[in-house]
Scaffold this motif. Structure first.
Motif, PDB file in Angstrom:
ATOM      1  N   LEU A  75       0.830  -1.197   0.000  1.00 26.82           N
ATOM      2  CA  LEU A  75       0.000   0.000   0.000  1.00 26.82           C
ATOM      3  C   LEU A  75       0.868   1.252   0.000  1.00 26.82           C
ATOM      4  CD1 LEU A  75      -2.723   1.491   0.344  1.00 26.82           C
ATOM      5  CD2 LEU A  75      -2.580   1.017   2.797  1.00 26.82           C
ATOM      6  N   TRP A  95      -0.178  -2.004  -5.862  1.00 25.79           N
ATOM      7  CA  TRP A  95      -1.432  -1.924  -5.111  1.00 25.79           C
ATOM      8  C   TRP A  95      -2.436  -1.076  -5.885  1.00 25.79           C
ATOM      9  CZ3 TRP A  95      -4.660   1.718  -3.104  1.00 25.79           C
ATOM     10  CH2 TRP A  95      -5.575   1.302  -2.133  1.00 25.79           C
ATOM     11  N   ALA A 452      -3.803  -4.626   0.695  1.00 26.33           N
ATOM     12  CA  ALA A 452      -4.569  -3.507   1.243  1.00 26.33           C
ATOM     13  C   ALA A 452      -4.972  -3.769   2.671  1.00 26.33           C
ATOM     14  CB  ALA A 452      -5.836  -3.285   0.410  1.00 26.33           C
TER      15      ALA A 452
END
Length: 702
Positions: A75, A95, A452
């Protein structure tokens, strides 16, 4: 986007400082610093309570982020702290690419509610029976409809209500005048209803007559008394057309009177005629709203006033029932008056006169000395019913700014009643737990990657107190013509909404340079001409983008193909669809040559994500991806602040960024065709969803 970053950083903060409440959340915002996507200022806010420097706190928070969330595949591509403790965040491209594919596939669950849905009543449109919709109704209808769409998109239970004025002076004039001159359609429910123009002409006649004919004016008042009566079973109304004046009688069935049946039928027919026009125009605008007329609440008026008197909120003054403003409401109005005085900057003499008048807020009259009710009394009854019977958590009123004082008074009275109390009841509570999870990649890769911070939630029932309901007034300014004057017809009256919509359609036809329109079907099942789809969409968007302030209507600007217009958004969507059709046609040709089935244009047929260095070959591609990821943040902000113009501005930026992508990045036949088709699908989904929320019609071709 912010939800994912905030979840990860909030967990890191509570891990680094377990003494903090578990509800502590990060403070993530979009960054304006070059090469930085987001920033976080949590360390600055926590420094005092933790008795530590912001830099030390920020450094400690970074160290408590899971290693799997950092680096090119996580992330956080980079997360660093400034000397002052600001966290600068760059989102990882892998991501970002995965999330982009989810948006393109339509598998994203955005936006996500953080608590149980609210029961929301949005009160808008609210025309008067017997009068044509005019340009002013455009604003209330469009803003209210869009606010409703956004709240529904978030998962709230929304009830759209139009507080139609069916017991006021306009309908009293029409009924009294129509019955007196024996208008056939009022007394025969099989007769054809009048056209909007005919109904409007009848109203103008009645209004003019009431100014000079004293007997008729009394008849109108008697008719209104009848219509506002909560038990009119034995009431009849005499209308004096040139004779002895109108009177209100009981138990009288003599010949020269309007019986309850005739008045009720005429009232019903007038409402039907108005409703037919209102619904037609609402349909043209794409507005959905249920009629909840004032007459719904007239049986409740006596009880409301009695309750206000019993609780010492109201008092008798000179025979009338009034409510004086609370001290809190006085202070609020003084603050508003100071702001207003600064903005206007008028001469000292005028300012002194106005400030004296405005600083003394008038009491709210809820019943006249003659026993008759007022507009505000009906609004109080509506608030009571919506809070106690409909159990609304929020009530939102969308009206012109001129009614701010009125709703300030209504809200002030309601806040002092028991209606607003938090009562014990069975409520659905959604418990959302933010957790960091490792998701297994769908593609054929050896490693699992943490992509995530995701959330899981469970909903359960419990007996508890509903939080205190809230009341909101969304006020808006006027629609003016290009000279800055109030928008009006040639006769000087308010411009009918029908005329405004017709002109928007005609101007769109000219802008499109088409003499022969074609018919299309919208996503919500309406059938219309292309010029109408473009014209009404342009009108809606132009109104919404203005926010709540007054604006001048400029059709040339409204229908421009470049700039912050609905046409610009529609053009972006048609360009995307055109590229997709071209790509599909080329694949079909290749498939026919090779003798195999053509693959889909959707991004979901991708086999594995491209390597990190190939995800966003150009800066404009990454910029577009980042803009698309802001969608849920924008919806949340726009909904929470009841500000559709925030969504307008965002969609304009997305469309503008897409057009830059279109100019710089070839799609079909390029080495990055698959990735760029994914980008197109994601952009189409975001722009399409945003347009639907704003009521802008999506087009296949333009």
């Amino acid at each position: 986007m912010k939800r994912h970053l905030s979840a990860a950083l909030s967990k890191a903060i509570t891990s680094a400082y377990p003494q903090l409440p578990a509800t502590t959340t990060a403070n993530v915002n979009i960054s304006k610093t070059p090469n930085v996507d987001y920033s976080d200022t949590s360390a600055l806010k926590l420094a005092k309570s933790l008795q530590s420097s912001p830099l030390e706190i920020a450094t400690n928070v970074i160290s408590h982020l899971p290693p799997t969330l950092s680096g090119p595949t996580g992330l956080f591509d980079t997360i660093t702290s400034t000397n002052k403790g600001f966290l600068n965040i760059s989102v990882g491209d892998v991501w970002l690419s995965r999330k982009l594919r989810a948006i393109a596939d339509g598998t994203t669950s955005m936006p996500v509610l953080n608590s149980s849905p609210d029961r929301v009543i949005v009160d808008f449109a609210s025309p008067n029976v017997g009068k044509q919709l005019h340009a002013g109704h455009l604003r209330s209808s469009v803003i209210g409809d869009t606010i409703s769409r956004m709240l529904e998109h978030q998962g709230h239970d929304v009830q759209r209500l139009s507080h139609v004025g069916d017991v006021g002076l306009p309908v009293g004039l029409l009924v009294a005048h129509g019955l007196d001159i024996n208008v056939k359609w009022m007394e025969d429910d099989t007769a054809n209803l009048p056209t909007p123009e005919e109904l409007s002409a009848l109203y103008v006649e009645a209004k003019a007559r009431s100014k000079d004919d004293v007997a008729f004016h009394e008849s109108v008042l008697s008719t209104l008394n009848f219509l506002q009566c909560d038990d009119a079973a034995d009431v009849v109304v005499v209308v004096g057309g040139g004779g002895g004046g109108g009177t209100l009688l009981e138990e009288d069935t003599s010949s020269d009177i309007f019986s309850r049946r005739r008045v009720s039928l005429a009232w019903k027919r007038v409402k039907e005629a108005s409703r037919a026009e209102h619904n037609e125009l609402f349909d043209r605008l794409g507005v959905s709203v249920s009629e909840r007329p004032e007459s719904t609440y007239t049986p409740m008026l006596g009880g409301v006033v009695s309750e206000l008197l019993a609780s010492n909120i109201a008092e008798i003054s000179n025979g009338a029932t009034v409510v004086f403003p609370s001290e809190e409401n006085k202070d609020e109005n003084k603050d508003e008056n100071k702001k207003s005085k600064k903005k206007k900057k008028k001469s000292k003499k005028k300012s002194k006169k106005k400030s004296k008048k405005k600083s003394e807020q008038p009491p709210m009259l809820v019943r006249k000395s003659d026993g008759s009710w007022l507009y505000g009394t009906i609004d109080l009854a509506a608030v009571q019913d919506r809070l106690l019977s409909e159990r609304a958590d929020r009530i939102i009123y969308v009206t012109d700014e001129g009614q701010r004082l009125h709703f300030s008074q209504v809200f002030d009275v309601a806040q002092r009643t028991s209606w607003m109390e938090c009562k014990e009841e069975e409520v659905e509570v959604e418990v959302e737990v933010e957790v960091l999870v490792e998701e297994e990649d769908d593609d054929d890769e050896e490693e699992e990657e943490v992509v995530a911070a995701s959330s899981t939630s469970r909903t359960r029932s419990r007996t508890g107190k509903r939080r205190r309901p809230t009341l909101h007034h969304v006020g808006f300014g006027l629609v003016r013509d290009e000279t800055g004057s109030k928008l009006s017809s040639r006769s000087g009256d308010a411009l009918p909404l029908r005329s405004l919509l017709d002109r928007a359609t005609n101007e769109a036809r000219l802008a499109l340079e088409r003499t022969n329109d074609y018919e299309l079907t919208t996503n919500d099942g309406r059938t219309m001409l292309l010029s109408e789809a473009v014209g009404t969409s342009a009108l809606r968007y132009y109104d919404l983008r203005a926010g709540r302030k007054s604006y001048a209507l400029n059709f040339e600007q409204m229908l421009a193909f470049k700039g912050n217009t609905a046409v610009y958004l529609q053009y972006a969507l048609t360009r995307i669809k055109s590229i997709q059709r071209k790509a599909a046609a080329l694949r079909e040709e290749e498939a026919e040559r090779d003798g195999v089935a053509a693959p889909s244009t959707a991004s979901s047929d991708s086999h594995s994500p491209p390597p990190p260095t190939m995800i966003f070959p150009t800066s404009v591609e990454r910029k577009l991806a980042m803009e698309l990821m802001k969608f849920e943040d924008i919806i949340e902000t726009s909904s929470n602040t009841l500000s559709p113009h925030v969504l307008c501005e965002y969609l304009y930026v997305v469309a503008k960024t897409f057009h830059a992508f279109y100019e710089e990045c070839p799609v079909t036949g390029s080495e990055h065709e698959r990735e760029r088709l994914t980008m197109l699908c994601a952009t189409e989904n975001v722009l399409g969803c945003g347009c639907r929320l704003l009521g802008v019609v999506e087009l296949e071709r333009m």
